[in-house]
Design an enzyme around this catalytic site. Sequence first.
Site, PDB file in Angstrom:
ATOM      1  N   SER A   1       3.118   8.429  -9.348  1.00 48.49           N
ATOM      2  CA  SER A   1       4.381   8.428  -9.876  1.00 48.49           C
ATOM      3  C   SER A   1       5.578   8.986  -8.951  1.00 48.49           C
ATOM      4  CB  SER A   1       4.482   9.140 -11.009  1.00 48.49           C
ATOM      5  OG  SER A   1       3.414   8.625 -12.188  1.00 48.49           O
TER       6      SER A   1
ATOM      7  N   ALA B   1       0.631  -0.940   0.007  1.00 51.52           N
ATOM      8  CA  ALA B   1       0.004  -0.072  -0.127  1.00 51.52           C
ATOM      9  C   ALA B   1       0.519   1.264  -0.062  1.00 51.52           C
ATOM     10  CB  ALA B   1      -1.075   0.076   1.084  1.00 51.52           C
TER      11      ALA B   1
ATOM     12  N   GLN C   1      -0.067 -11.620 -47.131  1.00 50.94           N
ATOM     13  CA  GLN C   1       1.313 -11.499 -46.753  1.00 50.94           C
ATOM     14  C   GLN C   1       1.088 -10.106 -45.676  1.00 50.94           C
ATOM     15  OE1 GLN C   1       3.629 -10.780 -50.165  1.00 50.94           O
ATOM     16  NE2 GLN C   1       4.255 -12.664 -50.255  1.00 50.94           N
TER      17      GLN C   1
ATOM     18  N   GLU D   1       3.481  -0.042 -11.116  1.00 52.47           N
ATOM     19  CA  GLU D   1       4.848  -0.296 -10.698  1.00 52.47           C
ATOM     20  C   GLU D   1       5.619   0.803 -11.457  1.00 52.47           C
ATOM     21  OE1 GLU D   1       6.187  -4.347  -9.655  1.00 52.47           O
ATOM     22  OE2 GLU D   1       4.196  -4.810  -9.058  1.00 52.47           O
TER      23      GLU D   1
ATOM     24  N   GLY E   1      -2.544  11.778  -5.855  1.00 50.10           N
ATOM     25  CA  GLY E   1      -1.276  12.574  -5.806  1.00 50.10           C
ATOM     26  C   GLY E   1       0.043  12.133  -5.673  1.00 50.10           C
TER      27      GLY E   1
ATOM     28  N   GLY F   1     -13.101  -8.858 -36.892  1.00 53.37           N
ATOM     29  CA  GLY F   1     -14.223  -8.517 -35.856  1.00 53.37           C
ATOM     30  C   GLY F   1     -14.212  -9.559 -34.884  1.00 53.37           C
TER      31      GLY F   1
HETATM   32  C1  LIG Z   1      -4.963  -2.164 -11.238  1.00 51.45           C
HETATM   33  C2  LIG Z   1      -3.972  -1.186 -10.665  1.00 51.45           C
HETATM   34  C3  LIG Z   1      -3.234  -1.956  -9.673  1.00 51.45           C
HETATM   35  C4  LIG Z   1      -2.220  -1.237  -8.866  1.00 51.45           C
HETATM   36  N1  LIG Z   1      -1.874  -1.838  -7.663  1.00 51.45           N
HETATM   37  C5  LIG Z   1      -1.067  -1.164  -6.820  1.00 51.45           C
HETATM   38  C6  LIG Z   1      -0.638  -1.725  -5.664  1.00 51.45           C
HETATM   39  O1  LIG Z   1      -0.772  -2.760  -5.343  1.00 51.45           O
HETATM   40  N2  LIG Z   1       0.074  -0.927  -4.772  1.00 51.45           N
HETATM   41  C7  LIG Z   1       0.145   0.199  -4.907  1.00 51.45           C
HETATM   42  O2  LIG Z   1       0.876   1.153  -4.084  1.00 51.45           O
HETATM   43  N3  LIG Z   1      -0.398   1.060  -6.095  1.00 51.45           N
HETATM   44  C8  LIG Z   1      -0.968   0.224  -7.048  1.00 51.45           C
HETATM   45  N4  LIG Z   1      -1.373   0.867  -7.975  1.00 51.45           N
HETATM   46  C9  LIG Z   1      -0.800   2.215  -8.388  1.00 51.45           C
HETATM   47  C10 LIG Z   1      -0.189   2.638  -9.369  1.00 51.45           C
HETATM   48  O3  LIG Z   1       1.253   2.188  -9.219  1.00 51.45           O
HETATM   49  C11 LIG Z   1      -0.055   3.974  -9.836  1.00 51.45           C
HETATM   50  O4  LIG Z   1      -1.517   4.039 -10.436  1.00 51.45           O
HETATM   51  C12 LIG Z   1       0.721   4.474 -10.763  1.00 51.45           C
HETATM   52  O5  LIG Z   1       1.915   4.239 -10.458  1.00 51.45           O
HETATM   53  C13 LIG Z   1       0.512   5.647 -11.483  1.00 51.45           C
HETATM   54  O6  LIG Z   1       0.476   6.773 -10.721  1.00 51.45           O
HETATM   55  P1  LIG Z   1      -1.056   7.648 -10.495  1.00 51.45           P
HETATM   56  O7  LIG Z   1      -2.159   6.769 -10.897  1.00 51.45           O
HETATM   57  O8  LIG Z   1      -0.931   8.378  -9.303  1.00 51.45           O
HETATM   58  O9  LIG Z   1      -0.861   8.599 -11.901  1.00 51.45           O
HETATM   59  P2  LIG Z   1       0.135   9.734 -12.144  1.00 51.45           P
HETATM   60  O10 LIG Z   1       1.484   9.634 -11.396  1.00 51.45           O
HETATM   61  O11 LIG Z   1      -0.574  11.057 -11.708  1.00 51.45           O
HETATM   62  O12 LIG Z   1       0.614   9.756 -13.760  1.00 51.45           O
HETATM   63  C14 LIG Z   1      -0.284  10.435 -14.601  1.00 51.45           C
HETATM   64  C15 LIG Z   1       0.337  10.717 -15.812  1.00 51.45           C
HETATM   65  O13 LIG Z   1       1.498  11.605 -15.529  1.00 51.45           O
HETATM   66  C16 LIG Z   1       2.756  11.247 -15.889  1.00 51.45           C
HETATM   67  N5  LIG Z   1       3.595  11.671 -14.944  1.00 51.45           N
HETATM   68  C17 LIG Z   1       3.582  11.437 -13.673  1.00 51.45           C
HETATM   69  N6  LIG Z   1       4.675  12.205 -13.069  1.00 51.45           N
HETATM   70  C18 LIG Z   1       5.566  12.445 -14.078  1.00 51.45           C
HETATM   71  C19 LIG Z   1       6.767  12.959 -14.321  1.00 51.45           C
HETATM   72  N7  LIG Z   1       7.619  13.215 -13.029  1.00 51.45           N
HETATM   73  N8  LIG Z   1       7.302  13.115 -15.270  1.00 51.45           N
HETATM   74  C20 LIG Z   1       6.702  12.721 -16.514  1.00 51.45           C
HETATM   75  N9  LIG Z   1       5.361  12.346 -16.626  1.00 51.45           N
HETATM   76  C21 LIG Z   1       4.722  12.091 -15.172  1.00 51.45           C
HETATM   77  C22 LIG Z   1       2.472   9.541 -15.822  1.00 51.45           C
HETATM   78  O14 LIG Z   1       3.515   8.814 -16.409  1.00 51.45           O
HETATM   79  C23 LIG Z   1       1.089   9.460 -16.511  1.00 51.45           C
HETATM   80  O15 LIG Z   1       1.216   9.390 -17.693  1.00 51.45           O
HETATM   81  C24 LIG Z   1      -2.025   0.103  -8.972  1.00 51.45           C
HETATM   82  C25 LIG Z   1      -2.900   0.832 -10.042  1.00 51.45           C
HETATM   83  C26 LIG Z   1      -3.566   0.131 -10.675  1.00 51.45           C
HETATM   84  C27 LIG Z   1      -4.337   0.722 -12.029  1.00 51.45           C
END
Ligand SMILES: Cc1cc2nc3c(=O)[nH]c(=O)nc-3n(C[C@H](O)[C@H](O)[C@H](O)COP(=O)(O)OP(=O)(O)OC[C@H]3O[C@@H](n4cnc5c(N)ncnc54)[C@H](O)[C@@H]3O)c2cc1C
Lengths: 391, 266
Positions: free
Chosen positions: A137, A129, A285, A369, A134, A346
Amino acid sequence: MPESTDSAVSAEDFVDILDGLRQFIRGKVIPLEREIAEKDEIPQELRELAKDMGLFGYAIDQEWGGIGLDVVQQAELAIELGYTSLAFRSMFGTNNGIAGQVIEGFGTDAQKEQWLAAIASGEVVASFALTETGAGSSPASIRTKAVKTADGWSISGEKRYITNAPSADIFIAFAKVINDAGEAKVEVFIVPSKTPGITVGPHDKKMGQAGAWTADVHFDEVKVGDDALVGGKPGIGYKAALTSLAKGRITIAGLAVGQAQRVLDESLAYATIAKQGDHVIGDYQLVQAMLADQQVGVSAGRALVLDAARNYMNGSDTRVGPSVAKLYCTEMVGRVADMGVQIHGGAGYIRDYPVEQIYRDVRLLRLYEGTSEIQRLIIGSNLVKQKLAEG
Amino acid sequence: MKIVVLVKEAPDTYGERTLSLETGLADREASDRVLDEIVERALEYAIAYAEKNEGTEVVALSMATDAATASVRKALAMGADRAVLVTDEALAGADVSLTAEVLAAALTHIGFDLVVGGDQSTDGAGGVIPAALAELLDIPQMTKLASIELTDTTVSGTRATDRVTTHLRADLPAIISVTERFAEARFPNFKGIMSAKKKPFEVLTLADLAGGSDNGAGTTIDVLSAPRAIMTEISAKPARAAGVKVVDDGDAGTLLAEFLKKNQLV
Ligand SMILES: Cc1cc2nc3c(=O)[nH]c(=O)nc-3n(C[C@H](O)[C@H](O)[C@H](O)COP(=O)(O)OP(=O)(O)OC[C@H]3O[C@@H](n4cnc5c(N)ncnc54)[C@H](O)[C@@H]3O)c2cc1C
């Protein structure tokens, strides 16, 4: 290239393990793919079989009751696991991966003793977790906080998209702690899911990977003891998160290769049966060109994952290689799945065909990840940093 | 309790299976070789019993070429305690009676309370080995069982046929054969696979068996006289003839029913 040869599982045994897993996946899991997708649930029987097989602890050391595969073996296993619905792997993905690795890599002996055997057997499901609104990433921006109490910690905050949260027995929960110097540092705690103050939200309605559940997790003044702090002392959490995620990227890349192989096999089977006019479509092809591009993606991806795994294992590259493999393989499988749908015409848009599901399922691999953008940042910044360091 | 399971390798039924038209033997190269499915069910029974009853030893016994080693080892991966493989060039193309004699000698060598086999293999489909062993070893046989109940001294079971269910009981030592009514086999788990290579795996030749032990019927195995069933000719199965097409001119139902009746399909 120096290669570690002291895996706990001999090469000979591993051949049999991989073979056994292949038979299990093809004989047991693939026939249940439709059911998993339609019911949005892994059948209990399959969960029990996966436990018995050892799948909840394949990456955990034998010392702690796991199978103890080395990183290259784990990558090969991931490719095999990727051959079927990703939801299946997700069921034990957090135990072996991001969550289990935090305890194994950074926990105290007492914490390992208490949790790892149960995690390896599947008796305990561990969830990772970290992500918050926010702070996806940018994990350093988490707002969940842990406050010191007389005999432990009080944790409050909101996590989202947490894989396996609805079935979790423990959360590997990341929270900020104000240290003696007044700085807020990310720490990580082992929090049993039944602890008062924890609520898990309803499971998210996702685009794909039906059967794998994610949910919000709320921590409202959740009280844990001093022994809940991973590693027993502060200063470990952020490193634990990044290390665990980096290694996990090799697995994600392996899964992508497995899915790509499956799409290729499905596409080839379809192209040699389905006809237009007097010809099977594989005679055309332009269809062959798509099959060729799929094959190139699979072959390149497989070589890349195994190479990244070897370099990770011998310590020569634990940072850039996993990101390179994850970036390439997850983007590759997106293209391969897209071509798979195209080859099916389709039919590729119809639920009865596995490529339809895979097209949706693999989309996640580019998001979690570490998004593709984050992988590029890791690769690029490390390249520049290394060059500058060389002077 | 010592349970010996008769295990046999067979070509994978999911794949293409061919006989060599020169030798009349199964073409081993042509298909994957696996433990015969019915044998896996027999093993599953024995292993599940052993898990619930401490002090039970499960031995997998096979007569085969040493190419079968991997398949026999699967029995160990599933949970058998040890394996015995009887392998000897003189046994190539062994017929049913020679096979039974060799297995009887091996069983005498191993010792047993219960012998469990499949009712018939998917390749040879002879289905007489358990009966032949019962004769040679002078022990009771209960074949084609749908279920069994095992105590320290007896084995009882049911045999289900189309019309009747027969309840049987015999004193141990005895030999039984199981049908597909028995539970599907487990998949060997990772720990089982890793421990398989550490378990005892005894390889015996005819000389080992002839020396001192007999075939249970009081005579030594006479390889020179074997095999006694000789294949005189073998030919490929003729290609399938075109089927019957029923065209519906309003009476297709009647025609179909007649066809089914005529061919005794209903
Ligand atoms: C099905 C699923 C399972 C998950 N499981 C887990 C889990 O078990 N544990 C856990 O902790 N999390 C989990 N997550 C969360 C996941 O790791 C995050 O959703 C992911 O890291 C992206 O973060 P965000 O959703 O906040 O998107 P954001 O970080 O807001 O990203 C939005 C966009 O902005 C871009 N961006 C963000 N920062 C930058 C930057 N500095 N420079 C350039 N581009 C940027 C991103 O690449 C993306 O295109 C899960 C998510 C999903 C959908």
